[in-house]
Design an enzyme around this catalytic site. Structure first.
Site, short mmCIF file in Angstrom:
data_model
loop_
_atom_site.label_atom_id
_atom_site.label_comp_id
_atom_site.label_asym_id
_atom_site.label_seq_id
_atom_site.Cartn_x
_atom_site.Cartn_y
_atom_site.Cartn_z
N ASP A 266 0.85 -1.19 0.00
CA ASP A 266 0.00 0.00 0.00
C ASP A 266 0.89 1.24 0.00
OD1 ASP A 266 -2.98 0.88 0.45
OD2 ASP A 266 -1.76 2.16 1.76
N ASN A 274 -2.73 13.06 -3.38
CA ASN A 274 -3.86 13.55 -4.19
C ASN A 274 -4.23 14.98 -3.82
OD1 ASN A 274 -4.51 11.60 -6.09
ND2 ASN A 274 -5.80 10.44 -4.69
N HIS A 279 -5.39 14.58 -8.81
CA HIS A 279 -5.56 13.18 -9.21
C HIS A 279 -4.58 12.78 -10.31
CE1 HIS A 279 -8.98 12.20 -6.72
NE2 HIS A 279 -9.57 13.34 -7.07
N ASP A 283 -2.29 9.61 -10.00
CA ASP A 283 -2.22 8.56 -11.02
C ASP A 283 -0.77 8.30 -11.44
OD1 ASP A 283 -4.94 8.29 -10.95
OD2 ASP A 283 -5.32 9.40 -12.80
N GLU A 309 -4.68 2.50 -4.34
CA GLU A 309 -3.21 2.56 -4.27
C GLU A 309 -2.62 1.28 -3.71
OE1 GLU A 309 -4.79 4.37 -0.38
OE2 GLU A 309 -5.38 4.21 -2.48
#
Length: 411
Positions: A266, A274, A279, A283, A309
């Site tokens: 994770d 973010n 975003h 990404d 994630e």
């Protein structure tokens, strides 16, 4: 069947082929190659129509109509060749064969200006032009077709080679059986091989159209499989595929009495990334972390994106020491990762690991790695934690494998 009827049949077949390919280009978005093939069929139909139109009325047809019609047939063949090149995604330099083919085609104009319309010479030049293009098409399909369309492409290549052999046979016949005797009415459709050539063209047009549709269909099917199996953002396996492969690998490991491990990974403080970078930045981090994981795991390992994630890695034939080594290698690689050169975006990951134990299935193994991941997150992040089974298949107490680190995500 007389020659005029065969010409009309060929015209209709080319028109039907074009209309069959148009929906493929419009609805399936199969790329510009389809439109080259559509245009090729329409140009072929127009050329044949120019050839046949004067013969439908009284009087002798003008020689120029036969020349123009045959030139258009050559151009239609060239367009089909360009379509194959476009379908395969090859550079423009791969179209070099159009130059000699075009010279042979244009030589008909020189013959016409010199001696008028001489059918045997025109047949030899036209067959030579199409022979080059058919052979070149076969070479491109054999040499450059990707694996997903190889069956259809190689079948089409074989057909093009067979058609090239037919064209070569007709050229030899014209050169040694027709041209020396001079018994042919120049510009007349009574040339002895015309009816056979037109009959074979019916099969050629039908087969080529089916081949184009087959290649497009195979490529679209491969894309659908890719979309179904891959995570669209990262290109690695999605959760469904990873779960299916993982379950099979765990079952095989139990059957063969081999070790196997699972990592749950994770990205630390991903919400902060973010919030700070948007975003698009988030990404980018997910993609770069996925690339990093895929780049440092073993060739036999399988990585997938579980969601958001979070990632998972299945490590077949890996004992606890190997799984721990790979987990730490991944953690260090991500810690040192430069997400975007020249920016301050950096991140770390937390990793939970678990190995199979007797009577432990895939779901239980993933749950064990998840629990270890939870301890890594609550224990300070940027660390690896292991889930250790006791003799009864339950969790045993294990010391953390890496010290907790602060500032796990530096933005």
């Amino acid at each position: 069947m007389n020659i005029l009827t065969l010409l009309i049949v060929n015209i209709l077949l080319h028109v039907v082929a074009a209309f069959c390919l148009v929906p493929v280009g419009r609805t399936l978005k199969a790329g510009p190659a389809v439109w080259f093939w559509v245009l090729s069929n329409l140009v072929h139909a127009a050329g044949l129509l120019i050839v046949v139109s004067p013969h439908a009325g009284p009087g002798k047809p003008p020689p120029i109509s036969s020349l123009i019609g045959n030139l258009q047939i050559d151009w239609g063949t060239m367009l089909a060749f360009v379509g194959v090149q476009s379908f395969l995604g090859l550079p423009r330099r791969s179209l070099w064969l159009l130059a000699p083919a075009g010279i042979l085609s244009c030589a008909k104009i020189g013959v016409f200006l010199g001696v008028g319309l001489h059918m045997p010479i025109n047949v030899i030049l036209g067959c030579g032009c199409r022979l080059l293009l058919a052979s070149g098409t076969a070479w491109l399909l054999i040499r450059h077709a990707e694996r997903d369309v190889r069956i259809a492409a190689w079948t089409m290549a074989g057909f093009n080679l067979a058609w090239a052999a037919v064209l070569l046979t007709r050229m030899v016949w014209e050169a040694f059986q027709v041209l020396p005797h001079g018994g042919v009415v120049i510009g007349d459709l009574r040339e002895p091989t015309t009816s056979m050539a037109l009959l074979l063209r019916v099969g050629v047009t039908f087969t080529l159209t089916l081949g184009y549709l087959w290649m497009v269909g195979q490529r679209l099917q491969a894309r659908l499989v890719t979309l179904a199996d891959q995570d669209p953002l990262t290109g690695i396996a999605n959760r469904r595929v990873l779960w299916e492969k993982g379950a099979r690998m765990v079952e095989r490991a139990h059957q063969n009495k081999q070790p196997l491990g699972v990592l749950m990974i994770d990205i630390d403080h991903f919400k902060a990334i973010n919030d700070r970078w948007g975003h698009s930045g988030g990404d980018m981090v997910i993609r770069r972390v996925a690339e990093t994981i895929a780049g440092v795991i073993r060739a036999t390992d399988v990585v997938g994106r579980v969601g958001g994630e979070e990632f998972a890695v299945v490590l077949p034939e890996a004992d606890g020491i190997t799984v721990g080594t790979v987990a730490e290698r991944i953690r260090r690689a991500v810690e040192q990762l430069v997400i975007v050169p020249g920016t301050a975006i950096q991140c770390t990951i937390s990793v939970g690991r678990a190995n199979i134990a007797p009577d432990v299935g895939w779901d239980a193994l993933v749950d064990a790695a998840d629990q270890a991941l939870y301890r890594a997150k609550t224990g300070g992040r940027n660390r690896v934690e292991a889930y250790v089974w006791d003799g009864m298949g339950q969790q045993a107490v294990a010391a953390p494998e890496a010290p907790g680190l602060a500032a796990a995500c530096m933005i």
